[in-house]
Write an enzyme that holds these catalytic residues in place. Structure first.
Site, PDB file in Angstrom:
ATOM      1  N   ASN A   1       0.837  -1.209   0.000  1.00 32.23           N
ATOM      2  CA  ASN A   1       0.000   0.000   0.000  1.00 32.23           C
ATOM      3  C   ASN A   1       0.870   1.256   0.000  1.00 32.23           C
ATOM      4  O   ASN A   1       0.648   2.183  -0.779  1.00 32.23           O
ATOM      5  CB  ASN A   1      -0.913   0.034   1.230  1.00 32.23           C
ATOM      6  CG  ASN A   1      -2.113  -0.890   1.102  1.00 32.23           C
ATOM      7  OD1 ASN A   1      -2.450  -1.339   0.012  1.00 32.23           O
ATOM      8  ND2 ASN A   1      -2.759  -1.173   2.219  1.00 32.23           N
ATOM      9  N   SER A   2       1.866   1.287   0.883  1.00 33.88           N
ATOM     10  CA  SER A   2       2.737   2.463   0.992  1.00 33.88           C
ATOM     11  C   SER A   2       3.505   2.718  -0.297  1.00 33.88           C
ATOM     12  O   SER A   2       3.634   3.855  -0.752  1.00 33.88           O
ATOM     13  CB  SER A   2       3.722   2.305   2.158  1.00 33.88           C
ATOM     14  OG  SER A   2       3.030   2.247   3.390  1.00 33.88           O
TER      15      SER A   2
ATOM     16  N   GLY B   1      -2.645   4.784   7.653  1.00 35.64           N
ATOM     17  CA  GLY B   1      -1.246   4.816   8.086  1.00 35.64           C
ATOM     18  C   GLY B   1      -0.291   4.458   6.957  1.00 35.64           C
ATOM     19  O   GLY B   1       0.763   5.085   6.788  1.00 35.64           O
ATOM     20  N   ASP B   2      -0.688   3.481   6.132  1.00 39.15           N
ATOM     21  CA  ASP B   2       0.118   3.081   4.971  1.00 39.15           C
ATOM     22  C   ASP B   2       0.244   4.256   4.000  1.00 39.15           C
ATOM     23  O   ASP B   2       1.312   4.525   3.453  1.00 39.15           O
ATOM     24  CB  ASP B   2      -0.534   1.910   4.219  1.00 39.15           C
ATOM     25  CG  ASP B   2      -0.754   0.693   5.102  1.00 39.15           C
ATOM     26  OD1 ASP B   2      -0.039   0.543   6.105  1.00 39.15           O
ATOM     27  OD2 ASP B   2      -1.658  -0.105   4.775  1.00 39.15           O
ATOM     28  N   ALA B   3      -0.885   4.946   3.782  1.00 35.28           N
ATOM     29  CA  ALA B   3      -0.908   6.073   2.847  1.00 35.28           C
ATOM     30  C   ALA B   3      -0.044   7.221   3.364  1.00 35.28           C
ATOM     31  O   ALA B   3       0.650   7.877   2.590  1.00 35.28           O
ATOM     32  CB  ALA B   3      -2.345   6.550   2.636  1.00 35.28           C
TER      33      ALA B   3
END
EC number: 2.7.1.20
Length: 341
Positions: A66-67, A295-297
């Site tokens: 995702n990150s 949080g990943d973003a």
């Protein structure tokens, strides 16, 4: 190309299978709304059933992936990012490859012959969701794959590395290889605390990797768990961030910076014995869709500026922007182009 394959991520690729289901489906598999669990044997048939019975959305997921996808989206530079992890040789694995290519990420998946691709069922009823994660093939990543010349070439090429803490449960050996390379070549190595259970039950492997971390990301709950596990006797997030930043380092090239998010409260950044607070973009309640992937973003947005050597203020601003976009959408998805200046 200055940015070609500059950022490499390693982690657990999970295909999010998201669908609006019904009460019968929830009852059949004994699932409760607003919950997140690891799949047991009784849940295993539900993934195929969802795919056949409902209008499903497939979204390439897993924290690190995702990150990296968000960083790639924010950068808008083809081929700037790469990613490694383990998938299965199946329909879901093919779906994952397709998704990642569309996102512009250069993926080198290890394909396991026996285990199916890891999945996370996102079951939605009345706007509320329940998550059921099945790591499966993601749990099978081996450092042998990393050592293959075509994959190690990605390590050699990258200048920045990001790995979520979840990968500590899968291949600490791979993490160590990349961490040592980064220290030897003065590159930037970054990890995330990822979850309280990582800090509690994978303390040894986490502590082994920590001296190599130039950036440590996490949220307030994870930071407080880390503090408790290490007997620091403080719940103060600023204090904890500072203590993590002062943990001994393997290489003196980069000072360690700790970045802790706190939901709607300010982001805490600790470096050089000082703490700075950065307010986040507040969102009216009615615009919030779900915080899945927020949080990943944040990390993805942050990394997109870091690899361009922007100041920390800009990295945090980009992280907050990306998180704000993602929480107004289903899962870790984003519009075609970012609107970040």
């Amino acid at each position: 190309m200055a940015y070609e394959r500059i950022l490499l991520g390693m982690g657990n690729p999970l295909l999010d299978i998201s669908a609006v289901v019904d009460e019968d489906f929830l009852n059949k598999y004994d699932i409760k709304l607003n919950n997140a669990i690891l799949a047991e044997d009784k849940h295993l048939p539900m993934y195929e059933e969802m795919a056949n019975k409902y209008d499903v959305e497939y979204i390439a997921g897993g924290a690190t992936q995702n990150s990296i996808r968000v960083a790639q989206w924010m950068l808008q530079i083809p081929g700037a990012t790469s990613y490694m992890g383990c998938i299965g040789k199946d329909k879901f694995g093919e779906e994952m490859k397709k998704n990642s290519k569309l996102a512009g990420v250069n993926v080198h998946y290890y394909e396991d012959e026996t285990a199916p691709t890891g999945t996370c069922a996102v079951c939605v009823v009345g706007g509320e969701r329940s998550l059921v994660a099945n790591l499966s093939a993601a749990n099978c990543y081996k450092s042998e794959h990393l050592k293959r010349p075509e994959n190690w070439a990605l390590v050699e090429k990258a200048k920045y590395f990001y790995i979520a803490g979840f990968f500590l449960t899968v291949s600490p050996e791979s993490i160590q290889l990349v961490a040592e390379h980064a220290a030897a070549k003065n590159k930037v190595f970054m990890m995330n605390l990822s979850a309280p259970f990582i800090c509690e039950f994978f303390r040894d492997v986490q502590e082994k990797a920590l001296p190599y971390m130039d950036y440590v990301f996490g949220n307030e709950t994870e930071a407080r768990t880390f503090s408790k596990v290490h007997g620091w006797e403080t719940d103060n997030v600023e204090e904890i961030a500072l203590k993590i930043s002062q943990w001994p380092k393997a290489s003196g090239t980069h000072k360690r910076i700790t970045v802790i998010t706190q939901g709607a409260d300010p982001v805490v950044v600790a470096e050089d014995g000082k703490v700075k607070l950065f307010p986040v973009i507040l969102l009216p309640k009615e615009k919030l869709v779900d915080t899945n992937g927020a949080g990943d973003a944040f990390v993805g947005g942050f990394l997109s500026q870091l690899v361009q050597e922007k100041p920390i203020e800009e990295c945090v601003r980009a992280g907050c922007y990306a998180a704000n976009v993602i929480i107004q959408r289903s899962g870790c998805t984003y519009p075609e182009k970012p609107n970040f200046s």
